[in-house]
Scaffold this active site. Sequence first.
Site, PDB file in Angstrom:
ATOM      1  CD  GLN A  61       8.818  -0.918   0.704  1.00 22.23           C
ATOM      2  OE1 GLN A  61       8.760  -1.561   2.494  1.00 22.23           O
ATOM      3  NE2 GLN A  61       9.125   0.481   0.731  1.00 22.23           N
ATOM      4  CG  ASP A  66       0.698   3.282   4.717  1.00 23.90           C
ATOM      5  OD1 ASP A  66      -0.100   2.603   5.483  1.00 23.90           O
ATOM      6  OD2 ASP A  66       1.911   2.615   5.043  1.00 23.90           O
ATOM      7  CD1 TRP A 113       5.358  -4.348   3.643  1.00 21.02           C
ATOM      8  CD2 TRP A 113       4.778  -4.803   1.473  1.00 21.02           C
ATOM      9  NE1 TRP A 113       3.424  -5.324   3.047  1.00 21.02           N
ATOM     10  CE2 TRP A 113       3.798  -5.763   1.403  1.00 21.02           C
ATOM     11  CE3 TRP A 113       5.912  -5.323  -0.362  1.00 21.02           C
ATOM     12  CZ2 TRP A 113       2.911  -5.936   0.755  1.00 21.02           C
ATOM     13  CZ3 TRP A 113       4.480  -6.111  -0.893  1.00 21.02           C
ATOM     14  CH2 TRP A 113       3.425  -6.186  -0.450  1.00 21.02           C
ATOM     15  CE  LYS A 136       6.358  15.779  -6.489  1.00 25.87           C
ATOM     16  NZ  LYS A 136       5.311  15.952  -5.569  1.00 25.87           N
ATOM     17  CD1 TRP A 145       7.509   1.569   8.488  1.00 24.45           C
ATOM     18  CD2 TRP A 145       7.113   0.182   7.014  1.00 24.45           C
ATOM     19  NE1 TRP A 145       7.891   2.195   7.453  1.00 24.45           N
ATOM     20  CE2 TRP A 145       7.683   1.525   6.526  1.00 24.45           C
ATOM     21  CE3 TRP A 145       7.228  -0.415   6.407  1.00 24.45           C
ATOM     22  CZ2 TRP A 145       8.021   2.110   5.561  1.00 24.45           C
ATOM     23  CZ3 TRP A 145       7.001  -0.416   4.799  1.00 24.45           C
ATOM     24  CH2 TRP A 145       8.087   1.004   4.505  1.00 24.45           C
ATOM     25  N   PRO A 161       0.549  -1.086   0.053  1.00 22.84           N
ATOM     26  CG  PRO A 161       0.486  -1.006   2.385  1.00 22.84           C
ATOM     27  CD  PRO A 161       1.240  -1.674   1.413  1.00 22.84           C
ATOM     28  CE  LYS A 173      14.285  10.568  -2.377  1.00 23.00           C
ATOM     29  NZ  LYS A 173      14.485  10.895  -0.975  1.00 23.00           N
TER      30      LYS A 173
END
Length: 1286
Positions: free
Chosen positions: A563, A86, A567, A603, A527, A47, A600
Amino acid sequence: MVHPVPETINFPKEEEKILQLWEDLDAFQECLKQSKSRPRYTFYDGPPFATGLPHYGHILAGTIKDIVTRFAHQSGFYVERRFGWDCHGLPVEYEIDKTLNITGPEDVKKIGIAQYNAECRKIVMRYAKEWELTVKRLGRWIDFKNDYKTLYPWFMESVWWVFKQLFDKGFIYRSVKVMPFSIACHTPLSNFEANQNYKDVDDPAVIVSFPLTDEPTVALIAWTTTPWTLPSNLSICVNPAHTYIRVKDNATSKTYIMMEARLQALFKTPEEYTITDRFKGADLKGKTYIPLFEYFIQLQQNGAFRVLCDEYVTEESGTGVVHQAPYFGADDFRVCLENGIIQKDSTPICPVDSSGCFTSEVSDFVGMYVKDADKHIMKLLKERGRLVHSGTCRHNYPFCWRSDTPLIYKAVPSWFVQVKHMVDKLLKCNSQTYWVPDFVGEKRFGNWLRDAHDWALSRNRYWGTPIPLWVSDDFEEVVCIGSLQELEELTGSKVTDMHRESVDHLTIPSRCGKGSLRRVPEVLDCWFESGSMPYAQAHYPFTSRRDFQDSFPADFIAEGIDQTRGWFYTLLVLSTALFGKPAFKNCIVNGLVLASDGQKMSKRKKNYPDPLYVVNTYGADALRLYLINSPVVRAENLRFREESVRDVLKDVFLPWYNAYRFFVQNVQRWEQDEGTSFLYDERKEIVTENIMDKWIVSFMQSLIKYFKTEMAGYRLYTIVPRLVKFVDLLTNWYVRTNRGRLKGQTTALDCRHTLETLCGVLLSLCRLMAPFTPFITEMMFQTLRHFLAPSCLPDKDSRSIHYLMLPESRECQIDEQIEQAVARMQSIIELGRVIRDRNTIPMRYPLKEVVVIVESDEAQRDVLTLQKYILEELNVRTVTATADKSQYGVTLRAEPNYAVLGQRLKGAFKSVIAAIRNLKNPELENFRKTGSITVEGHLLGVDDLRLVHTMGQGQGNGGKYESHSDGQVLVLLNLATDQAMEAEGVAREVINRIQKLRKKAELLPTDEIKVYFEARPIYGYLHSIIQEHEALITSAIKAPLQRYPPPEIATIHDTAKVKDSDLLLTIVQKMSPAKPVLLGPVCAYLNLHLVADTRQQQAVALLENPSQDPVMDLAGLTHLACCLFGVDSCRLFSQGSELTADVDLRKLQGGCVLVTEGRLPKADVLVSSRGVPCCPYINVELLTACPAGARLMEEQGGADSGTNTKGINRGTGKDDCHKNKGSILLKNPFHQKLLDGTRLLHETAKVFGLRGRNLRLFLDSAKTEELTDPMIESSLNGKTLYLAVV
């Protein structure tokens, strides 16, 4: 109906049409319905938060998930795909804190938890629509309606159940531990959260002195990068086994104690210091020192401010003396606890609040943010003479993954899940999961598991799943709640929401006489919720118990490599603790998508293009294929480049589209030439002797076999390059080398075999590529499906390619020898093209000979077998295959790799280089075969030498050949030309100019044209060549060639330069005579207007169908009106009068009949209306034989269709042959949806009594353009279609 395929294509616009098609078909849900009874394939979707927009990382992972789940569906499985959200935790709360200017818990207390959580709930799905739009636009099929959200009460109830299982197993405990702490979010984080966002930062690095109590002129010196922890210092630590020294600073005459191995931390040269004593660190144990500050001087009586020993102190950094603030460092805490300076139940010495500011205990810096306090602390220590050295240190430091602020480490009471005790079980479960790539599971994830810490799962926050623990004031009595029912039974209150504002006030009576038990204030780490999603999304164990048990563990998950500490980890910890098994069987791990400069994506920096801009510019398929055909699917990082997405269009999609377009054009041409329909049955093996047909079929069957094997292993990174390579082989080799056959330049049978081969290959390629590029494959299939024989898709819904299963590999058609032979032919042609390019000889100009030198007899036979294609592709007169190089004076010469040999040979370099240059041809031939050779005593290999072919004087070489080799094949091209060859080249230039002009005019191959020309100067060189090669030119352009002047009305003109002559060209398209357009339906009709109390509707009644059938009577019209409007009975009126049984309905043709449910219509609607039908319609003309067989029409045939048949038995007499025209209503009544292609054919078959026959509808009587589903729209209204029986 098959439309002509346009020459140009806008891929994003075509994708939008496909999205509309899928929506009209409800294609995803239809797939789920079709596969409901199949074996289940379980997929978990991790999610995301909807508080931010999807980025390339989400798009990449979503594409991988979509590909694998589409493949699973096409492999015969039922694949439920639910989107998850989430909704809790720091990402949401941090946004609210910024919006409401909340700086700490006191601010939340002022507005109240209920109001705070209400604000969180408002923004939790802020970008949900944008997410759904983006995900759908990218072609991903996933269920948003049947989603799961972590805020749903049924989801949270399952999370409570998971927690209770852990509690009942004894895995939950409370403790004070030093934890990573986010001062922006006011909460501790787990270790794996702290590891998600490390950055290189510059921090102050200071050395401070700790004078010995019994010898104040001697001081231990400690180094730290966190001066703000010095006010909380309670001890210092040394390594007992390492050597320490007393050292005099020659500049200041001060004496310090430090580790000998760390002298460079304070001194640059030996002249700066004098060592006066050496001893082991253990000798310092127990010595006391003068504290830096006296804030906690009372602890001196507990043994504080003394030297401790522990082996965690290393010689890698600092001074070898470590200052210890036990409540701000995990090792500090452990060592001080072991040595009795602090106790587990003692009040923590932690003078920093949740906002990272000093409390009143540190009076000099109270209220100051700890990082801001660094410089003030250093200043104070310098004034007190305790600052030995100050500077800065650049190091890797953890930041909060949500707020992007520096973390601190501080001791806080937290709730933990025991993890350390089950490390072996975690590793065992991890070994049962198949990881792609495998190093992620074995190394990165495995290493993380081996060092797993207990999981801090409590958060001092508000918007999350409350920890379901009710405790007494002394924490001696603890009750864990595992369901809403249990909560109601113990509290006497029924709740429907489970957030803090709904449960915090509830109490449970103590069973031990401790008053009321109250819920602990913390919420669960978000989490923990995402790790519980396998159970919570199914509301396990409260509902769907059997379904969950049958489908757990999941067959597949996929996420980014970050992850492994997120997750993936929480899923495995919980599934291992609950069931002793992994939560997932297979996992694809992707790398990170970075900006083109390797940074990275940001924006703020605007260093990447917006994903939707890329999709709307190049198409979702192009973006999908670019991402999947990159190192990022091997868990490596990808530098995103927009131009690389464009290259996918140029290098893959456009050639593929052109091959598809070329196929469709030639099928339409073949149907026009042969006067029959082209139908392909994939179940029947095509009998062909053409080697290229056999090769492409063999290669496709090999590809299908390879595709299934690799997809079963989840190795997308091996599959996509092979698929892309096949597109190249299909377009640049098969289609290119068989253009003449496809255009019908051989026999009709051979042409059909080639078209069938290409159709089968295109269809199979689309089915293989469908999971990867769902749009372009669907677009092509919508045309290709009209060429499929109905018998090859019995009882199947073929309206979408995504309904079809993957093709089976026919191993009997795989011929590796043919594949090798064609691969060798491709090498020969590519080598010959390189030679032409080197000598700037265009391919249009023929050459005399190509000589192919290969060693084996088999290879020579293969070359001769395929010489037809070599002749055409290289435009040469003859092909010679031989193993005899000497005949052509070809020898080998060695070129040394100077860079490699120079480093390795040193002094022997010159002599070896000279010997290499003198190597003879036999020696080099042996080196070519063995890969090694000894020169001047040095063994050399393929990295040391490069072999080059040289041309000498041989029997067949008069200096006119040039060579090129790839190591396996040597190609010699005879570059000598004569006048005849030059003239043919010029003629081919003329052909090229004509074809380009034809393309510029957007003419189709099926369009009949005439070409007019004039070469200037008249009767010059160019004119004579055109005359001499007129047959060649007209054969190529398939049109007559005529001299100027052209007619006044021309399609296109142009003037081109050919060999210093002007070539004037004019193309004239032959136009077919237009057919008269019929106005209105060919059948008599009436408009019906229902007038009722609550509604008014319109419909059409066809009084006859086909034309010249007996006209409907009043009883039939009344029955039809009841059926169309859904009423039990009705009355019919025309021009103010009710219709009676003797009425001649034909006289009312084109008029309006009012329909009521019994009462008379109002006066204001008693009007006559005459004009066009109120519903869209088409006329249909039967092109083939007259209707056959008796046609018994059901009385209600017109009630649910556009035919409006009348319940009469139509005879089969001679008059039927005149009834070859009818009308079909595209919708009836007016408010209904338009008929789709299947229904339209069904209704047409009913009208002409042709049910059970294979019918096709065309836009023209010549049958060049077939009707397709997307064309069935209101714009067809009033047009005539033509029906053919196949």
